[in-house]
Design a protein around this motif. Structure first.
Motif: not given
Length: 167
Positions: A70-75, A120-122, A127-128
């Motif tokens: 899984m990866v974190a992104t922003n729409d 994004m880190a905030r 889940a870094p």
């Protein structure tokens, strides 16, 4: 080629939203087959939407069950948070609605902008590792953009009149 599962309107997230975990699992597995192991990632986002919170745990379960990282992104639909109102107006123009119409397409909140690494880190402080994987994907991408002296097309108009159309 690298593929991500997309935002809430992506097939995996839509199946999870519908409560159809096995269908989401099948969709994710199918995409992994298409892109190849290590080239497809589950995309989790947090723009503060209730729907995102409801399916977050299912994404973590899916990651574990299927073995797709899984990866974190922003729409991102606009550059800066301050652009949220302008985006709202543009959506109204595109859909032929008034900003005062209650029955129209509207983004919830103002978090659909290009966030900095710190922002994004905030958002994903718990889940870094998701952000680390996002950076790893970026490092796999090699693209060179060349700046053109003049990227706008030029057209000759009637009777030798010069026209330049700005896109």
């Amino acid at each position: 080629m690298i593929g991500l599962s997309a935002c809430l309107k992506g097939e995996v997230a839509e199946r999870l939203t519908e409560g159809k975990y096995e269908a989401a699992r099948a969709a994710a597995s199918g995409f992994q087959d298409i892109f190849g192991k290590g080239n497809f990632f589950l995309e989790i986002q947090d723009q503060g939407l209730e729907q995102e919170r409801k399916i977050a745990e299912d994404f973590y379960k899916l990651e574990k069950d299927v073995g797709i990282p899984m990866v974190a992104t922003n729409d991102s639909h606009y550059l800066c948070e301050d652009d949220a109102h302008a985006q709202d107006v543009m959506v109204c123009i595109q859909t032929g609605k008034s900003i005062h119409d209650t029955n129209r397409m509207k983004f919830e909140g103002t978090q659909f902008f290009v966030k900095s690494a710190e922002e994004m880190a905030r958002v994903f402080s718990d889940a870094p590792q998701l952000l680390e994987r996002t950076v790893e994907i970026g490092e796999r991408c090699h693209m060179k953009l060349e700046k053109l002296a003049n990227s706008f097309p030029q057209f000759e108009g009637p009777a030798g009149v010069y026209h330049r159309f700005l896109l």
